[in-house]
Design an enzyme around this catalytic site. Structure first.
Site, PDB file in Angstrom:
ATOM      1  N   SER A  85      -5.119   0.464   3.269  1.00 55.67           N
ATOM      2  CA  SER A  85      -4.098  -0.488   2.814  1.00 55.67           C
ATOM      3  C   SER A  85      -2.721  -0.012   3.273  1.00 55.67           C
ATOM      4  O   SER A  85      -2.500   1.200   3.431  1.00 55.67           O
ATOM      5  CB  SER A  85      -4.113  -0.576   1.285  1.00 55.67           C
ATOM      6  OG  SER A  85      -2.936  -1.200   0.792  1.00 55.67           O
ATOM      7  N   TYR A 145      -3.823   3.972  -6.373  1.00 55.83           N
ATOM      8  CA  TYR A 145      -4.330   3.171  -5.252  1.00 55.83           C
ATOM      9  C   TYR A 145      -3.825   3.718  -3.915  1.00 55.83           C
ATOM     10  O   TYR A 145      -4.596   3.865  -2.954  1.00 55.83           O
ATOM     11  CB  TYR A 145      -3.878   1.729  -5.454  1.00 55.83           C
ATOM     12  CG  TYR A 145      -4.278   0.750  -4.389  1.00 55.83           C
ATOM     13  CD1 TYR A 145      -5.571   0.259  -4.313  1.00 55.83           C
ATOM     14  CD2 TYR A 145      -3.339   0.273  -3.464  1.00 55.83           C
ATOM     15  CE1 TYR A 145      -5.931  -0.671  -3.346  1.00 55.83           C
ATOM     16  CE2 TYR A 145      -3.681  -0.652  -2.501  1.00 55.83           C
ATOM     17  CZ  TYR A 145      -4.983  -1.120  -2.444  1.00 55.83           C
ATOM     18  OH  TYR A 145      -5.326  -2.038  -1.482  1.00 55.83           O
ATOM     19  N   LYS A 186      -6.099   5.206  -0.870  1.00 55.30           N
ATOM     20  CA  LYS A 186      -6.081   4.564   0.443  1.00 55.30           C
ATOM     21  C   LYS A 186      -5.568   5.497   1.540  1.00 55.30           C
ATOM     22  O   LYS A 186      -6.017   5.418   2.691  1.00 55.30           O
ATOM     23  CB  LYS A 186      -5.234   3.287   0.387  1.00 55.30           C
ATOM     24  CG  LYS A 186      -5.869   2.156  -0.420  1.00 55.30           C
ATOM     25  CD  LYS A 186      -7.240   1.772   0.107  1.00 55.30           C
ATOM     26  CE  LYS A 186      -7.748   0.474  -0.482  1.00 55.30           C
ATOM     27  NZ  LYS A 186      -9.111   0.132  -0.002  1.00 55.30           N
TER      28      LYS A 186
END
Length: 293
Positions: free
Chosen positions: A142, A155, A159
């Site tokens: 991401s 997150y 990632k």
């Protein structure tokens, strides 16, 4: 890109980007193991593929642990005889700023994204090495992992780790002709609709049926989930045999190759550095965070 005879597993394939990946791989000729935690969504994707003449089977289970990873690879081998491509797409969000993030918020995201990528990639690599005919690991990262994003420490960390694993595994699996790449997608999903800068434009396009405006598709590189799927098909194909260890971004009308971290500026001090000397150094600092329009 003809994937006839190839077999792929796509995790988190019940909706959004994962669904687009599974449908596109099947349309290119691959048999697909559709994984999701939502049984109804997984069955619907399998139905969509089979009604179009493709081959697919669902496995309803949460990724993270070794048992589910082995189950996914086992389903590919049992149903279709082999495994050629593993797409680790499954993910969840537990967004909170650092001082409000709980242990459970952090662990849940890392377990699905980072550990889930590790266990699924490991199970796939074991099978691909046994087959001896190469393979493809396509790990979904991401922009948050490349630049950071407010409220997404868990997150972003997961990632970023996924890209680091892609580079490492590309080295380890090169002899077995297994390529490993990270995909950095940007698409209109339920998550991006919540971003104030994008939400109104996305909702207006969906309501009217008109294409996304150029500033969104080109400047921001954001389009539909179907815009991302061709990169997955390419990376699963024989045409990508020479591409490994890369982080490749795609969204809207934009395709991009992300650079690997490298020393931007370097300077030296004979005998080493003191804190006072470091304070005197002036150099251009890097930006951080995903730029907003």
């Amino acid at each position: 890109m003809d994937l006839t005879g190839k077999v792929a597993v796509v995790t988190g394939a019940g909706r959004g980007l994962g669904r687009a990946y599974a449908v596109a791989l099947a349309a290119a000729g691959a048999a697909v193991v559709v994984n999701d935690v939502d049984a109804e969504s997984a069955v619907d994707v399998v139905r969509t593929i089979t009604e179009s003449g493709g081959r697919a089977v669902e496995v309803v289970a949460p990724v993270g642990g070794t048992e589910v990873a082995d189950q996914l690879v086992g389903a590919a081998v049992t149903e279709f005889g082999r495994l050629d491509t593993m797409v680790t797409n499954a993910g969840i969000l537990r967004d909170r700023v650092l001082w409000k993030m709980t242990d459970e918020d952090f662990d849940a995201v890392v377990n699905v994204h980072l550990r889930g990528t590790f266990t699924c990639a490991r199970a796939a690599a074991v099978r691909m090495r046994e087959q001896g005919t190469g393979g493809r690991l396509i790990l979904v990262s991401s922009p948050a992992g490349q630049r950071g994003n407010f409220g997404q420490g868990n997150y972003a960390a997961a990632k970023a780790g996924i890209v680091a694993m892609a580079r490492t595994w590309a080295l380890e699996l090169a002899k077995a002709r297994i390529t490993v790449n990270a995909v950095v997608p940007v698409a209109a999903t339920e998550m991006t609709k919540t971003i104030p800068a994008f939400g109104p434009a996305i909702e207006d396009a969906e309501r009217t049926g008109t294409p996304f405006p150029d500033w969104l598709r080109k400047d921001e590189g954001l389009g539909t989930v179907e815009d991302v799927a061709p990169l997955i098909v390419y990376l699963a194909s024989d045409a990508s045999a020479g591409v490994t260890g890369q982080a490749i971004g795609i969204g809207g009308d934009k395709l991009a190759l992300w650079s690997h971290p490298a020393e931007k500026v370097r300077t030296y001090s004979d005998g080493g550095w003191t804190a006072a000397q470091i304070a005197e150094v002036s150099w251009p600092l890097e930006s951080y965070g995903i730029p907003m329009p």
